[in-house]
Design a protein around this motif. Structure first.
Motif, PDB file in Angstrom:
ATOM      1  N   LEU A 123     -21.441 -11.837   0.031  1.00 50.53           N
ATOM      2  CA  LEU A 123     -20.927 -10.675   0.188  1.00 50.53           C
ATOM      3  C   LEU A 123     -19.576 -10.311  -0.796  1.00 50.53           C
ATOM      4  O   LEU A 123     -19.368  -8.935  -0.698  1.00 50.53           O
ATOM      5  N   ALA A 124     -19.446 -10.885  -0.685  1.00 50.80           N
ATOM      6  CA  ALA A 124     -17.839 -11.171  -2.105  1.00 50.80           C
ATOM      7  C   ALA A 124     -17.568 -10.355  -2.683  1.00 50.80           C
ATOM      8  O   ALA A 124     -17.107  -9.599  -3.260  1.00 50.80           O
ATOM      9  N   SER A 125     -19.202 -10.330  -3.597  1.00 54.78           N
ATOM     10  CA  SER A 125     -18.844  -8.672  -4.223  1.00 54.78           C
ATOM     11  C   SER A 125     -19.944  -7.539  -5.004  1.00 54.78           C
ATOM     12  O   SER A 125     -19.762  -7.098  -5.417  1.00 54.78           O
ATOM     13  N   VAL A 126     -20.722  -7.958  -3.100  1.00 56.38           N
ATOM     14  CA  VAL A 126     -21.113  -6.162  -3.359  1.00 56.38           C
ATOM     15  C   VAL A 126     -20.156  -5.406  -2.701  1.00 56.38           C
ATOM     16  O   VAL A 126     -18.864  -5.135  -2.036  1.00 56.38           O
ATOM     17  N   PRO A 127     -20.057  -4.052  -3.553  1.00 56.21           N
ATOM     18  CA  PRO A 127     -19.099  -2.994  -3.112  1.00 56.21           C
ATOM     19  C   PRO A 127     -19.283  -2.178  -1.859  1.00 56.21           C
ATOM     20  O   PRO A 127     -20.231  -2.156  -1.655  1.00 56.21           O
ATOM     21  N   VAL A 128     -18.113  -2.324  -1.276  1.00 59.79           N
ATOM     22  CA  VAL A 128     -18.346  -1.572   0.103  1.00 59.79           C
ATOM     23  C   VAL A 128     -16.967  -0.499  -0.235  1.00 59.79           C
ATOM     24  O   VAL A 128     -15.851  -0.594  -1.395  1.00 59.79           O
ATOM     25  N   VAL A 129     -16.980   0.339   0.127  1.00 58.13           N
ATOM     26  CA  VAL A 129     -16.267   2.067   0.100  1.00 58.13           C
ATOM     27  C   VAL A 129     -16.031   2.355   1.236  1.00 58.13           C
ATOM     28  O   VAL A 129     -16.252   2.102   2.337  1.00 58.13           O
ATOM     29  N   ILE A 130     -14.670   3.118   1.820  1.00 59.48           N
ATOM     30  CA  ILE A 130     -14.689   3.363   3.143  1.00 59.48           C
ATOM     31  C   ILE A 130     -14.342   5.170   2.687  1.00 59.48           C
ATOM     32  O   ILE A 130     -13.108   5.353   1.762  1.00 59.48           O
ATOM     33  N   GLY A 131     -14.532   6.032   3.717  1.00 62.19           N
ATOM     34  CA  GLY A 131     -14.068   7.647   3.875  1.00 62.19           C
ATOM     35  C   GLY A 131     -14.017   7.466   4.887  1.00 62.19           C
ATOM     36  O   GLY A 131     -14.636   7.505   6.100  1.00 62.19           O
ATOM     37  N   GLY A 132     -12.994   9.607   4.900  1.00 68.82           N
ATOM     38  CA  GLY A 132     -13.166  10.495   5.667  1.00 68.82           C
ATOM     39  C   GLY A 132     -11.831  10.148   6.732  1.00 68.82           C
ATOM     40  O   GLY A 132     -11.021  10.594   5.659  1.00 68.82           O
ATOM     41  N   LYS A 133     -11.455  10.669   7.738  1.00 63.24           N
ATOM     42  CA  LYS A 133      -9.978  11.017   8.037  1.00 63.24           C
ATOM     43  C   LYS A 133      -9.902   9.389   8.663  1.00 63.24           C
ATOM     44  O   LYS A 133      -9.548   9.321  10.048  1.00 63.24           O
ATOM     45  N   LEU A 134      -9.226   9.349   7.627  1.00 65.23           N
ATOM     46  CA  LEU A 134      -8.753   7.626   7.958  1.00 65.23           C
ATOM     47  C   LEU A 134      -7.162   7.583   8.834  1.00 65.23           C
ATOM     48  O   LEU A 134      -7.275   6.039   9.312  1.00 65.23           O
ATOM     49  N   GLY A 135      -6.520   8.104   9.298  1.00 64.84           N
ATOM     50  CA  GLY A 135      -5.926   7.631   9.923  1.00 64.84           C
ATOM     51  C   GLY A 135      -4.872   8.735  10.930  1.00 64.84           C
ATOM     52  O   GLY A 135      -5.569   9.790  10.452  1.00 64.84           O
ATOM     53  N   VAL A 136      -4.736   8.756  12.055  1.00 66.83           N
ATOM     54  CA  VAL A 136      -3.661  10.188  12.833  1.00 66.83           C
ATOM     55  C   VAL A 136      -3.198  11.107  12.482  1.00 66.83           C
ATOM     56  O   VAL A 136      -2.876  12.412  13.036  1.00 66.83           O
ATOM     57  N   ALA A 137      -2.734  10.806  10.311  1.00 67.54           N
ATOM     58  CA  ALA A 137      -1.079  11.573  10.295  1.00 67.54           C
ATOM     59  C   ALA A 137      -1.235  12.144   8.955  1.00 67.54           C
ATOM     60  O   ALA A 137      -1.160  13.052   7.812  1.00 67.54           O
ATOM     61  N   GLY A 138      -3.041  13.277   8.878  1.00 67.46           N
ATOM     62  CA  GLY A 138      -3.435  13.823   7.644  1.00 67.46           C
ATOM     63  C   GLY A 138      -4.069  12.579   6.724  1.00 67.46           C
ATOM     64  O   GLY A 138      -4.464  11.484   7.081  1.00 67.46           O
ATOM     65  N   GLN A 139      -4.042  13.334   5.393  1.00 73.17           N
ATOM     66  CA  GLN A 139      -3.816  11.942   4.505  1.00 73.17           C
ATOM     67  C   GLN A 139      -3.780  10.802   4.458  1.00 73.17           C
ATOM     68  O   GLN A 139      -2.716  10.707   4.402  1.00 73.17           O
ATOM     69  N   GLN A 140      -3.910   9.876   3.720  1.00 73.68           N
ATOM     70  CA  GLN A 140      -3.277   8.829   3.294  1.00 73.68           C
ATOM     71  C   GLN A 140      -2.375   7.946   2.430  1.00 73.68           C
ATOM     72  O   GLN A 140      -2.895   9.390   1.700  1.00 73.68           O
ATOM     73  N   SER A 141      -1.292   7.674   2.655  1.00 71.66           N
ATOM     74  CA  SER A 141      -0.037   7.205   1.601  1.00 71.66           C
ATOM     75  C   SER A 141      -0.956   6.405   0.853  1.00 71.66           C
ATOM     76  O   SER A 141      -1.563   5.969   1.284  1.00 71.66           O
ATOM     77  N   ASP A 142      -0.251   6.403  -0.411  1.00 70.71           N
ATOM     78  CA  ASP A 142      -0.751   5.936  -1.670  1.00 70.71           C
ATOM     79  C   ASP A 142      -0.500   4.545  -0.712  1.00 70.71           C
ATOM     80  O   ASP A 142      -1.615   3.605  -1.433  1.00 70.71           O
ATOM     81  N   ALA A 143       0.517   3.873  -0.319  1.00 69.26           N
ATOM     82  CA  ALA A 143       0.491   2.864  -0.015  1.00 69.26           C
ATOM     83  C   ALA A 143      -0.707   2.349   0.906  1.00 69.26           C
ATOM     84  O   ALA A 143      -0.697   1.316   0.512  1.00 69.26           O
ATOM     85  N   ALA A 144      -0.822   2.497   1.996  1.00 76.25           N
ATOM     86  CA  ALA A 144      -1.892   2.774   3.151  1.00 76.25           C
ATOM     87  C   ALA A 144      -3.315   2.755   1.964  1.00 76.25           C
ATOM     88  O   ALA A 144      -3.995   1.653   2.468  1.00 76.25           O
ATOM     89  N   ILE A 145      -3.716   3.553   1.345  1.00 76.04           N
ATOM     90  CA  ILE A 145      -4.579   3.202   0.477  1.00 76.04           C
ATOM     91  C   ILE A 145      -4.746   2.016  -1.102  1.00 76.04           C
ATOM     92  O   ILE A 145      -5.896   1.691  -0.865  1.00 76.04           O
ATOM     93  N   GLY A 146      -3.638   1.259  -0.983  1.00 79.97           N
ATOM     94  CA  GLY A 146      -3.467   0.539  -1.683  1.00 79.97           C
ATOM     95  C   GLY A 146      -3.736  -0.840  -0.242  1.00 79.97           C
ATOM     96  O   GLY A 146      -4.525  -2.154  -1.737  1.00 79.97           O
ATOM     97  N   GLU A 147      -3.051  -0.550   0.296  1.00 78.64           N
ATOM     98  CA  GLU A 147      -3.276  -1.563   1.541  1.00 78.64           C
ATOM     99  C   GLU A 147      -5.555  -2.017   1.417  1.00 78.64           C
ATOM    100  O   GLU A 147      -5.243  -3.119   1.684  1.00 78.64           O
ATOM    101  N   LEU A 148      -5.368  -1.300   1.521  1.00 77.25           N
ATOM    102  CA  LEU A 148      -7.513  -0.465   1.844  1.00 77.25           C
ATOM    103  C   LEU A 148      -8.017  -1.376   0.390  1.00 77.25           C
ATOM    104  O   LEU A 148      -8.763  -2.273   0.522  1.00 77.25           O
ATOM    105  N   ILE A 149      -7.270  -0.857  -1.118  1.00 77.17           N
ATOM    106  CA  ILE A 149      -7.546  -1.268  -1.473  1.00 77.17           C
ATOM    107  C   ILE A 149      -7.330  -2.758  -2.106  1.00 77.17           C
ATOM    108  O   ILE A 149      -9.133  -4.018  -2.056  1.00 77.17           O
ATOM    109  N   SER A 150      -5.725  -3.384  -1.855  1.00 82.54           N
ATOM    110  CA  SER A 150      -5.624  -4.815  -1.995  1.00 82.54           C
ATOM    111  C   SER A 150      -6.598  -5.497  -0.670  1.00 82.54           C
ATOM    112  O   SER A 150      -7.315  -6.985  -1.054  1.00 82.54           O
ATOM    113  N   ALA A 151      -7.116  -4.987   0.382  1.00 84.67           N
ATOM    114  CA  ALA A 151      -8.017  -6.128   1.582  1.00 84.67           C
ATOM    115  C   ALA A 151      -9.387  -6.190   0.926  1.00 84.67           C
ATOM    116  O   ALA A 151     -10.007  -6.955   1.292  1.00 84.67           O
ATOM    117  N   GLY A 152      -9.499  -5.422  -0.086  1.00 83.51           N
ATOM    118  CA  GLY A 152     -11.002  -5.817  -0.332  1.00 83.51           C
ATOM    119  C   GLY A 152     -12.079  -4.619  -0.993  1.00 83.51           C
ATOM    120  O   GLY A 152     -13.349  -4.262  -1.047  1.00 83.51           O
TER     121      GLY A 152
END
Ligand code: B12
Length: 166
Positions: free
Chosen positions: A101-130
């Motif tokens: 599954l290492a190269s299967v595309p995986v995306v995430i979306g929705g209301k991901l946090g409790v404080a409205g939209q995700q910050s750039d740093a929070a999104i960067g963390e998700l992208i860096s995680a894979g």
């Protein structure tokens, strides 16, 4: 805060080819919301894919097992209860830990946090995680997601494949 609401990891998009296949639509273990999954299933089906919708409150191992069995063309994780960021980081680790599954595309979306939209740093963390892309809650997210799906390598539509096999 993020200026653009969709964040695609570099190098993810592939040129259009000729085949379409299966997309796993899921949420995370903590999330019992269901209509987001129904919405995504209908959208992805409209885009020509067969959808395996795993339903609400999906334990990590159930998702991993479903993906290992089917090796889908895309995994779409939706979460709206506010814990999606945290849960997403854990789930992507489990998925990427499986060689197949290492190269299967995986995306995430929705209301991901409790404080409205995700910050750039929070999104960067998700992208860096894979994750290959993050679709933070916004009116433009659906269109951007559809465009992302359009960039995936194309496989035979489920119906076309059935006709050929029959
Ligand atoms: C119905 C509902 C419930 C029902 C769910 C029933 C069910 N079987 O689905 C119940 C009562 C169980 C529930 C429980 C809770 N809920 Co609730 N719920 C809602 C509600 C009212 C509607 C959700 C819905 O069905 N929307 C319809 C679907 C189609 O739209 P959607 O979910 O918004 O998804 C859209 C987008 O987010 C986007 N999207 C979603 N995922 C993805 C993924 C990708 C890749 C893309 C591109 C787009 C995308 O596309 C969809 C269509 O536009 C919302 C408030 C609201 N008006 O939205 C709160 C809401 C989601 N709930 C909320 C909360 C906090 C909870 C609880 C924690 C409450 C509590 N204290 O118990 C629990 C959590 C339960 C759990 N374990 O997850 C919050 C989340 C806040 C946050 N994220 O910051 C919301 C936003 C309410 C609020 N304003 O506070 N909930």
């Amino acid at each position: 805060m993020s200026a653009g609401l969709t964040h695609v990891a570099p190098g993810t998009a592939s040129p259009a080819g000729a085949r379409r296949g299966t997309v796993v639509v899921t949420t995370v273990a903590s999330d019992s919301h269901t209509w987001n999954l129904v919405f995504l299933q209908l959208l992805v089906e409209e885009l020509g894919y067969e959808v395996m919708n795993l339903g609400p409150c999906v334990p990590d191992q159930v998702l991993v097992d479903a993906c290992r069995e089917n090796v889908p063309d895309l995994v779409v994780i939706s979460s709206v209860n506010g814990h999606g960021h945290q849960d997403g980081l854990r789930v992507i680790d489990a998925l990427r830990a499986c060689g197949e599954l290492a190269s299967v595309p995986v995306v995430i979306g929705g209301k991901l946090g409790v404080a409205g939209q995700q910050s750039d740093a929070a999104i960067g963390e998700l992208i860096s995680a894979g994750f290959d892309a993050v679709f933070d809650d916004a009116s433009t997210a659906t269109g951007e997601f559809s465009r992302f799906v359009g960039t995936l390598p194309r496989v035979t539509r489920a119906l076309e494949r059935t006709e050929v096999v029959a």
